[in-house]
Scaffold this motif. Structure first.
Motif, mmCIF file in Angstrom:
data_model
loop_
_atom_site.group_PDB
_atom_site.id
_atom_site.type_symbol
_atom_site.label_atom_id
_atom_site.label_comp_id
_atom_site.label_asym_id
_atom_site.label_seq_id
_atom_site.Cartn_x
_atom_site.Cartn_y
_atom_site.Cartn_z
ATOM 1 N N ARG A 89 0.833 -1.208 0.000
ATOM 2 C CA ARG A 89 0.000 0.000 0.000
ATOM 3 C C ARG A 89 0.865 1.254 0.000
ATOM 4 O O ARG A 89 0.553 2.239 -0.669
ATOM 5 C CB ARG A 89 -0.920 0.004 1.216
ATOM 6 C CG ARG A 89 -2.072 -0.948 1.085
ATOM 7 C CD ARG A 89 -3.012 -0.820 2.261
ATOM 8 N NE ARG A 89 -4.087 -1.796 2.169
ATOM 9 C CZ ARG A 89 -4.916 -2.074 3.152
ATOM 10 N NH1 ARG A 89 -4.782 -1.448 4.326
ATOM 11 N NH2 ARG A 89 -5.877 -2.954 2.992
ATOM 12 N N GLU A 105 2.163 1.722 -3.482
ATOM 13 C CA GLU A 105 1.108 2.241 -4.358
ATOM 14 C C GLU A 105 0.858 3.721 -4.072
ATOM 15 O O GLU A 105 0.694 4.524 -4.988
ATOM 16 C CB GLU A 105 -0.187 1.440 -4.145
ATOM 17 C CG GLU A 105 -0.139 0.026 -4.686
ATOM 18 C CD GLU A 105 -1.372 -0.793 -4.281
ATOM 19 O OE1 GLU A 105 -2.273 -0.238 -3.599
ATOM 20 O OE2 GLU A 105 -1.421 -1.975 -4.637
ATOM 21 N N SER A 106 0.803 4.040 -2.780
ATOM 22 C CA SER A 106 0.597 5.432 -2.390
ATOM 23 C C SER A 106 1.724 6.316 -2.888
ATOM 24 O O SER A 106 1.493 7.425 -3.400
ATOM 25 C CB SER A 106 0.550 5.532 -0.868
ATOM 26 O OG SER A 106 -0.663 5.999 -0.424
ATOM 27 N N ASP A 164 1.371 6.763 -6.602
ATOM 28 C CA ASP A 164 0.249 7.662 -6.881
ATOM 29 C C ASP A 164 0.640 9.112 -6.593
ATOM 30 O O ASP A 164 0.376 10.014 -7.396
ATOM 31 C CB ASP A 164 -0.956 7.262 -6.029
ATOM 32 C CG ASP A 164 -2.189 8.077 -6.359
ATOM 33 O OD1 ASP A 164 -2.488 8.250 -7.556
ATOM 34 O OD2 ASP A 164 -2.848 8.558 -5.405
ATOM 35 N N MET A 165 1.283 9.337 -5.475
ATOM 36 C CA MET A 165 1.712 10.693 -5.124
ATOM 37 C C MET A 165 2.771 11.208 -6.099
ATOM 38 O O MET A 165 2.764 12.382 -6.463
ATOM 39 C CB MET A 165 2.243 10.740 -3.689
ATOM 40 C CG MET A 165 1.174 10.544 -2.629
ATOM 41 S SD MET A 165 -0.227 11.676 -2.795
ATOM 42 C CE MET A 165 0.546 13.216 -2.427
ATOM 43 N N GLN A 210 3.009 10.381 -9.263
ATOM 44 C CA GLN A 210 2.301 10.717 -10.498
ATOM 45 C C GLN A 210 1.572 12.049 -10.345
ATOM 46 O O GLN A 210 1.629 12.909 -11.229
ATOM 47 C CB GLN A 210 1.301 9.619 -10.860
ATOM 48 C CG GLN A 210 0.526 9.921 -12.127
ATOM 49 C CD GLN A 210 -0.534 8.869 -12.425
ATOM 50 O OE1 GLN A 210 -0.648 7.885 -11.706
ATOM 51 N NE2 GLN A 210 -1.294 9.078 -13.470
ATOM 52 N N LYS A 211 0.890 12.234 -9.211
ATOM 53 C CA LYS A 211 0.172 13.488 -8.982
ATOM 54 C C LYS A 211 1.142 14.667 -8.917
ATOM 55 O O LYS A 211 0.846 15.753 -9.434
ATOM 56 C CB LYS A 211 -0.648 13.410 -7.691
ATOM 57 C CG LYS A 211 -1.865 12.527 -7.827
ATOM 58 C CD LYS A 211 -2.648 12.462 -6.525
ATOM 59 C CE LYS A 211 -3.859 11.541 -6.688
ATOM 60 N NZ LYS A 211 -4.613 11.405 -5.434
#
Length: 106
Positions: A26, A29-30, A33-34, A36-37
């Motif tokens: 997790r 993944e987090s 994701d962060m 990419q953002k």
């Protein structure tokens, strides 16, 4: 230690291992994701900055053109005034030159 206690400890360790692996997945993944953002946000900020700079450059260019046109008009007006003054004095200058030559020739 009883077999039951050992069995519960082993089971708790296995659960802890699973929880640790899930937490790591997790977190990965987090993090992805962060990341990419953050990259998307950076790209947007860069695009916005470029657009703002283009607008400011266009405004500066327009202001410079207006100033150049104003100065050109002022210079043209001044040149015309000087040309008119010179033309007004041309007859007197020509007469002075001609009479200067005539006097030297006499």
């Amino acid at each position: 230690m009883s077999q039951e206690a050992i069995s519960r400890i082993v089971k708790a360790e296995e659960q802890a291992e699973v929880l640790c692996r899930v937490a790591s997945e997790r977190a990965a993944e987090s993090r992805a994701d962060m990341q990419q953002k953050a990259e998307e946000h950076l790209a947007k900020v860069e695009r916005d900055a470029i657009e703002q700079n283009k607008q400011k450059l266009a405004q500066s260019a327009a202001a410079a053109e207006a100033l150049i046109a104003k100065r050109r008009a002022e210079a043209t007006k001044e040149a015309q005034a000087l040309a008119e003054q010179a033309q007004e004095r041309m007859d007197a200058a020509v007469k002075a030159i001609v009479w200067g030559i005539v006097e030297k020739c006499q």
